[in-house]
Design a protein around this motif. Sequence first.
Motif, PDB file in Angstrom:
ATOM      1  N   ASN A 116       0.676  -1.286  -0.117  1.00 58.72           N
ATOM      2  CA  ASN A 116      -0.011   0.020   0.053  1.00 58.72           C
ATOM      3  C   ASN A 116       0.891   1.331  -0.016  1.00 58.72           C
ATOM      4  O   ASN A 116       0.547   2.316   0.455  1.00 58.72           O
ATOM      5  CB  ASN A 116      -0.878  -0.097   1.107  1.00 58.72           C
ATOM      6  CG  ASN A 116      -0.152  -0.081   2.704  1.00 58.72           C
ATOM      7  OD1 ASN A 116       0.938  -0.116   2.574  1.00 58.72           O
ATOM      8  ND2 ASN A 116      -1.051  -0.329   3.704  1.00 58.72           N
ATOM      9  N   ASN A 117       1.841   1.059  -0.378  1.00 55.52           N
ATOM     10  CA  ASN A 117       3.107   2.534  -0.446  1.00 55.52           C
ATOM     11  C   ASN A 117       3.249   2.990   1.028  1.00 55.52           C
ATOM     12  O   ASN A 117       3.608   4.217   0.863  1.00 55.52           O
ATOM     13  CB  ASN A 117       2.448   3.426  -1.645  1.00 55.52           C
ATOM     14  CG  ASN A 117       2.532   2.890  -2.885  1.00 55.52           C
ATOM     15  OD1 ASN A 117       3.504   1.802  -3.386  1.00 55.52           O
ATOM     16  ND2 ASN A 117       1.746   3.038  -4.103  1.00 55.52           N
ATOM     17  N   THR A 118       3.111   2.292   1.995  1.00 51.69           N
ATOM     18  CA  THR A 118       3.166   3.071   3.370  1.00 51.69           C
ATOM     19  C   THR A 118       4.414   2.188   3.995  1.00 51.69           C
ATOM     20  O   THR A 118       4.540   2.528   5.189  1.00 51.69           O
ATOM     21  CB  THR A 118       1.847   2.811   4.073  1.00 51.69           C
ATOM     22  OG1 THR A 118       1.476   1.625   4.371  1.00 51.69           O
ATOM     23  CG2 THR A 118       0.933   4.050   3.166  1.00 51.69           C
ATOM     24  N   ALA A 119       4.788   1.218   3.491  1.00 55.83           N
ATOM     25  CA  ALA A 119       5.837   0.539   4.437  1.00 55.83           C
ATOM     26  C   ALA A 119       7.178   1.014   4.338  1.00 55.83           C
ATOM     27  O   ALA A 119       8.057   0.638   5.363  1.00 55.83           O
ATOM     28  CB  ALA A 119       6.059  -1.146   3.940  1.00 55.83           C
ATOM     29  N   GLN A 120       7.663   2.074   3.576  1.00 61.14           N
ATOM     30  CA  GLN A 120       8.868   2.704   3.653  1.00 61.14           C
ATOM     31  C   GLN A 120       9.120   3.803   4.409  1.00 61.14           C
ATOM     32  O   GLN A 120       8.179   4.784   3.834  1.00 61.14           O
ATOM     33  CB  GLN A 120       9.414   2.604   2.117  1.00 61.14           C
ATOM     34  CG  GLN A 120      10.897   3.138   1.966  1.00 61.14           C
ATOM     35  CD  GLN A 120      11.910   2.120   2.531  1.00 61.14           C
ATOM     36  OE1 GLN A 120      12.288   2.455   3.727  1.00 61.14           O
ATOM     37  NE2 GLN A 120      12.163   0.985   2.060  1.00 61.14           N
ATOM     38  N   LEU A 143      17.436   1.415   3.412  1.00 60.19           N
ATOM     39  CA  LEU A 143      15.993   0.920   2.884  1.00 60.19           C
ATOM     40  C   LEU A 143      15.691  -0.027   3.700  1.00 60.19           C
ATOM     41  O   LEU A 143      14.441  -0.303   3.837  1.00 60.19           O
ATOM     42  CB  LEU A 143      16.336   0.528   1.531  1.00 60.19           C
ATOM     43  CG  LEU A 143      16.540   1.922   0.564  1.00 60.19           C
ATOM     44  CD1 LEU A 143      16.554   1.424  -0.785  1.00 60.19           C
ATOM     45  CD2 LEU A 143      15.022   2.687   0.578  1.00 60.19           C
ATOM     46  N   VAL A 144      16.390  -1.101   3.920  1.00 61.20           N
ATOM     47  CA  VAL A 144      16.103  -2.127   4.688  1.00 61.20           C
ATOM     48  C   VAL A 144      15.715  -1.780   6.312  1.00 61.20           C
ATOM     49  O   VAL A 144      14.591  -2.322   6.741  1.00 61.20           O
ATOM     50  CB  VAL A 144      17.460  -3.285   4.637  1.00 61.20           C
ATOM     51  CG1 VAL A 144      17.039  -4.489   5.649  1.00 61.20           C
ATOM     52  CG2 VAL A 144      17.556  -3.847   3.422  1.00 61.20           C
ATOM     53  N   GLU A 145      16.333  -0.986   6.788  1.00 58.65           N
ATOM     54  CA  GLU A 145      16.017  -0.757   7.891  1.00 58.65           C
ATOM     55  C   GLU A 145      14.680   0.243   8.142  1.00 58.65           C
ATOM     56  O   GLU A 145      13.958   0.330   9.115  1.00 58.65           O
ATOM     57  CB  GLU A 145      17.189   0.163   8.850  1.00 58.65           C
ATOM     58  CG  GLU A 145      18.408  -0.571   8.919  1.00 58.65           C
ATOM     59  CD  GLU A 145      19.501   0.187   9.498  1.00 58.65           C
ATOM     60  OE1 GLU A 145      19.521   1.528   9.563  1.00 58.65           O
ATOM     61  OE2 GLU A 145      20.637  -0.226   9.761  1.00 58.65           O
ATOM     62  N   GLY A 146      14.456   0.959   7.069  1.00 55.29           N
ATOM     63  CA  GLY A 146      13.385   1.836   7.015  1.00 55.29           C
ATOM     64  C   GLY A 146      12.095   0.956   6.504  1.00 55.29           C
ATOM     65  O   GLY A 146      10.915   1.573   6.760  1.00 55.29           O
TER      66      GLY A 146
END
Length: 449
Positions: A116-120, A143-146
């Motif tokens: 849903n484009n809210t995971a990052q 990116l992985v941590e975020g």
Amino acid sequence: TVSVLYWGSKGGGGEKQHKNHMTEGLVKEGDWGLVHLQDDRVFSVCFKKGEAFKSTKLPGVKQVDLGDVVGMEWNQLVTYDFSSKKLVVHKPEDDEVAKEGMIQQGGDDNRALLDNNTAQNADASELLALKKEGAGNDAVKVLVEGSSTFAGKTKFAQEKYIKKKQKKWSFSMRIRRATIANCLELYVTKKPEKLMNLRVDGIAQLLHQANIHAYNKTLILESCAGLIPAAVVERQGGYGSIYNIVGTSGLGAPTSPVFNWMQLEEQAEKCLKNVELTRDVLEEMADPIEQAEDAKPSTTSGYRVMMSLGNAISEIREAGGLDSVVIVSHHDPVEAFYQFLPLMGGRCTFAIHSKYLIPLSELASTLRTDLTAVNVQLSETFWREYQVLPDRTHPHVNMNSAGGFLLSGSIVRNNHPRSFWRDEAKVQEPPAPAPTPDEPPAKKHKAEC
């Protein structure tokens, strides 16, 4: 990283030969090759000092000097060092160590994941700053941590995610020696219809079915940017004769950059001959023999010089006919085949590629009916790639099945009446066998009115 070594010929030479073996697999000043970027783009370049390459998409870097690659091994993976501002050898083990440090325990499956484009939650300005510094693995780590869903993915999904992000935020390119397969990939990525949708397996089948080998007399009619003549020249190794039909409106070009990329100029000078033939001659079915009588003979040599049609016909007939014929052209394959039929010698093998099935099907049926050729085969191959990874090796769902059709066979007679190159003086009906002494002559039947 896989390094390819090209060993020289056997024989004396001692220390000099050993030195050649050590430097044969290295990029030299002025060598042509291909650059394969991490985003699957392919470019043909010349590796020399001062040669600028501008398609890197590096932030803050307009161009890189390809002269930095000179001295490296072919098929080497290189990257850009922002501190020294040069291309250096990339170490894949650094990516593996970074990836192992990012992979977590992971879940059992990915059914609970929702895109849903809210995971990052990573900061875009921080990522761009890391990319400008050339710290691609550090950007991937951010990116992985975020990512709030990374820990819930399976280990396979995590590795796939990290590999995808490394490809986007890190710069790397592989320097490759130009081969037929690599040059074909270069054209396919830009305009596949220019090669009549021909794939690398199609070229391999053409060379095999046409029985291309050294000291062969081969005729080529192609519309594939000179890729087929280059493949035949490489296969014959500069020995024999190759007659490349060239002209206008889609026929093969007399020169092709592929010869320069693959460093085939010396071999092409020995065996390749460009025969001038325009498309109107093929379509109007005019007699090329009559037009060739007024043609002036070639006074210079070399594969870049056009050879008159009359000289080519005389040379082929004096040599006993052709050994192989390869046709990969937009021109009608049936008409082209019968035009070249009288120049084919005994046991001449042919291979014809076309995007359409019906012309080749009709030609195959005719050849089987009038016994012009034997071992006539009409085939179509599909191309499917496989993913080969631990515990997940499987074929890809999509595959390429539009590689065209291939007709092949061996000639046993070449006096078909449809051919306009047929020599009426030389083609005669075989005499009737004389009756044996014990056999009475056949009776003459009275004609019925």
